[in-house]
Design a protein around this motif. Sequence first.
Motif, mmCIF file in Angstrom:
data_model
loop_
_atom_site.group_PDB
_atom_site.id
_atom_site.type_symbol
_atom_site.label_atom_id
_atom_site.label_comp_id
_atom_site.label_asym_id
_atom_site.label_seq_id
_atom_site.Cartn_x
_atom_site.Cartn_y
_atom_site.Cartn_z
ATOM 1 N N CYS A 197 -8.153 -8.079 7.532
ATOM 2 C CA CYS A 197 -7.425 -6.824 7.680
ATOM 3 C C CYS A 197 -8.064 -5.951 8.752
ATOM 4 O O CYS A 197 -9.286 -5.788 8.786
ATOM 5 N N TRP A 209 -13.115 -4.416 9.023
ATOM 6 C CA TRP A 209 -13.257 -2.952 8.816
ATOM 7 C C TRP A 209 -14.141 -2.335 9.909
ATOM 8 O O TRP A 209 -15.260 -2.787 10.156
ATOM 9 N N HIS A 240 0.866 -1.175 0.000
ATOM 10 C CA HIS A 240 0.000 0.000 0.000
ATOM 11 C C HIS A 240 0.905 1.228 0.000
ATOM 12 O O HIS A 240 2.074 1.162 0.374
ATOM 13 N N CYS A 293 -8.897 -7.721 2.558
ATOM 14 C CA CYS A 293 -8.519 -6.304 2.662
ATOM 15 C C CYS A 293 -9.215 -5.475 1.572
ATOM 16 O O CYS A 293 -9.083 -5.764 0.384
ATOM 17 N N ARG A 294 -9.927 -4.450 1.988
ATOM 18 C CA ARG A 294 -10.646 -3.580 1.028
ATOM 19 C C ARG A 294 -9.662 -2.771 0.183
ATOM 20 O O ARG A 294 -9.920 -2.490 -0.989
ATOM 21 N N CYS A 295 -8.573 -2.369 0.789
ATOM 22 C CA CYS A 295 -7.630 -1.522 0.051
ATOM 23 C C CYS A 295 -6.893 -2.346 -1.009
ATOM 24 O O CYS A 295 -6.546 -1.833 -2.068
ATOM 25 N N CYS A 335 -8.511 2.424 8.291
ATOM 26 C CA CYS A 335 -7.202 1.779 8.185
ATOM 27 C C CYS A 335 -6.252 2.781 7.541
ATOM 28 O O CYS A 335 -6.697 3.802 7.000
ATOM 29 N N HIS A 336 -4.950 2.473 7.547
ATOM 30 C CA HIS A 336 -3.983 3.465 7.079
ATOM 31 C C HIS A 336 -4.072 3.746 5.583
ATOM 32 O O HIS A 336 -3.625 4.792 5.129
ATOM 33 N N ALA A 337 -4.633 2.806 4.821
ATOM 34 C CA ALA A 337 -4.652 2.997 3.361
ATOM 35 C C ALA A 337 -6.040 3.360 2.838
ATOM 36 O O ALA A 337 -6.253 3.415 1.632
HETATM 37 FE FE1 FES Z 1 -6.705 -3.516 4.529
HETATM 38 FE FE2 FES Z 1 -7.318 -0.914 4.283
HETATM 39 S S1 FES Z 1 -5.335 -1.794 4.451
HETATM 40 S S2 FES Z 1 -8.670 -2.604 4.633
#
Ligand code: FES
Length: 377
Positions: free
Chosen positions: A249, A253, A197, A324-326, A269-271
């Motif tokens: 992750c 969420w 990320h 992980c959504r990001c 989250c950080h991203a």
């Molecule tokens: Fe995994 Fe955002 S880093 S949900």
Amino acid sequence: MPDDGPRDILGNPVLVAPPMAMLAELTHRCPLACPYCSNPVELARVQTELSAAEWADIFAQAAAMGVLQVHLSGGEPASRRDLTQIATSARDAGLYVNLITSGIGLTETRLRELDGVVDHVQLSLQGIDAEMADWISGYGGSFSRKMQAVEWIRAIGFPLTLNAVVHRQNLDRLPEMIDLAERLGCRRIEVATVQFHGWADLNRRPLMPTQAQAIRAREVVLAARERLRGRMVIDYVPADHHAAHPKSCMGGWGSTGLNIAPDGVVLPCHAAQTIQSLRFDNARERPLAEIWRDSTAFNAFRGTAWLPEPCQSCDRRELDFGGCRCQAMAVAGDAMVTDPVCTRSPLNARLRAEAEADAASDDTALVYRRMSRELRS
Ligand code: FES
Ligand code: SF4
């Protein structure tokens, strides 16, 4: 997705429990330039940073809503001259205070000021010696200054965790990293394979581990855990791209933790800011508890009603919540799809092929994380 809060796949409302932990990114300034940094490529400018008084208010709100621990992070938190004041306000709010630092910028005097304020120090490790650590961090002399900081940290008596971010360039030296943590008297070492990320995404080719490295790393960790049982804990975050299933992750969420960016933006989250369809609230404008409970960004991926197929009908959906959504956003361009790390994702074959191609590259040119002069002013 329903407007009135998160729901499970049967349509029942999901209870939103309070968060346990908060990551407070005090600044994006950092003397190091690590190419695996998870900070966004668009760094927050210094002028927009929250003041110490604003952080104190946020810590009090966080404690009132049930947060137990705060991780003071960055960038490099020691880049804030008012670090002691900020940490003290977190402590006064009743939070367990963990300082996440590179050690650069921490003098013995500053560390002594933090004695009795900070409960635990987590120090990053870029390599096992000056040659490796200074190259990866993009900062000549970082390794020796870090080792000096460790001496002060030990003399004062802070519990210490070494945080080793591992990737193709340093994974073969994992046994030495674990030995170093043992020699330095650490209670814990966190071996975290780089997550692609932020700035790390620009460095996939030089940093992507090979499958052989990922397999070997697991063996090294298991053997070391056995050898060091009762003396040092080894946490291990394996390489995503070589796993069969994604990690849950952030523990899911909006379920256990939240991040505050240097300018007060509150993130799941950080991203999360890579998901541009989401609108994120700022702690300067809305109470933290309301953001956590009611904001559209935090409710976007809570519960299981929103899950796509094949996650909807998968028996792991309550374990990893579709991953992980990001990562879904980064790989598929759509945060609503199954994490492509999962072997059940239609994008998994592509993800693995790309990871293998990156890992086979002999590219060692790093894109260092730098903050422009304009943002530093
Ligand atoms: Fe995994 Fe955002 S880093 S949900
Ligand atoms: Fe997790 Fe979805 Fe894959 Fe099942 S299909 S393992 S819920 S990501």
